[in-house]
Every structure is written in structure tokens, then in C-alpha cells.
Design an enzyme around this catalytic site. Structure first.
Site, PDB file in Angstrom:
ATOM      1  N   CYS A  30       0.722  -1.155  -0.058  1.00  0.00           N
ATOM      2  CA  CYS A  30      -0.126  -0.052   0.025  1.00  0.00           C
ATOM      3  C   CYS A  30       0.802   1.260  -0.017  1.00  0.00           C
ATOM      4  CB  CYS A  30      -1.080   0.062   1.085  1.00  0.00           C
ATOM      5  SG  CYS A  30      -1.810   1.476   1.581  1.00  0.00           S
ATOM      6  N   CYS A  33      -0.055   3.971   2.566  1.00  0.00           N
ATOM      7  CA  CYS A  33       0.519   3.456   3.920  1.00  0.00           C
ATOM      8  C   CYS A  33       2.038   3.855   4.429  1.00  0.00           C
ATOM      9  CB  CYS A  33       0.294   1.781   4.050  1.00  0.00           C
ATOM     10  SG  CYS A  33      -1.474   1.388   3.990  1.00  0.00           S
TER      11      CYS A  33
END
Length: 105
Positions: A30, A33
Site C-alpha cells: 500500500c 500506507c
């Protein structure tokens, strides 16, 4: 205090032991993230003596992600005495994340 990488086996005990916790649900793949991670690390350095700062890898701990109804990542969940009091979904600036944390101190 350092960030704790939380697992299903110890999650409940860790949350019950902490009066306030900030838990970042994330995954290796991600991009947002990875961009949020430095902010979470900074908050751990600033507030680690008052707040448990943890990370949950949703790929490694799908049961925890399911238990919290995580549909998008990154998601940061704030827990007080083991109960969810707030959540923020998506990439955000450190200042915004810190402001959310301060509301619960």
C-alpha cells in the site's frame, strides 16, 4: 517508545493494558500506507510514553482487520481502554493525525 507490531494473539491484552492506543492498519503493498508511516513513527516518538502506538499488517492479521471492519487502508483506529473512540481513513498529514490523537489524551 517504539511502535509495536501487533498480532491477534496479543492484541486484546495490549489494548487492555493501554489507556489510549493509536493503531495503524496497513499493508506492505500500500503506497499511501508507506507515506503515512513516518507520521505514525513521529507520533510514537512524541507520545510513546502516554500512548501505545501500534501497527497491524492486514495481510498477516486478517482476523484483526475483519474484527475492526477495515475496508480501506491506511486506517488509523484510536482506542481508549480497549474501546474504539475514533478512526481516520486514508492518508493524512501528521498534524491532522496528531490533532485527532490530542482529542483523546
Amino acid at each position: 517508545m517504539a511502535i509495536k507490531h501487533l498480532k491477534s494473539a496479543d492484541f486484546t491484552a495490549e489494548m487492555e493494558a493501554a489507556s489510549l492506543a493509536l493503531v495503524d492498519f496497513w499493508a506492505d503493498w500500500c503506497g499511501p500506507c508507506k507515506m503515512l508511516s513516518p507520521a505514525v513513527e513521529s507520533l510514537a516518538a512524541k507520545y510513546g510514553d502516554q500512548v501505545l502506538v501500534g501497527k497491524v499488517n492486514v495481510d498477516q492479521e486478517p482476523d484483526l482487520a475483519r474484527a475492526f471492519g477495515i475496508m480501506s487502508i491506511p486506517t488509523v483506529v484510536f482506542l481508549k481502554n480497549g474501546r474504539e473512540v475514533d478512526r481516520k481513513v486514508g492518508l493524512m498529514r501528521e498534524a491532522a493525525l496528531e490533532a485527532a490523537l490530542k482529542q483523546h489524551l
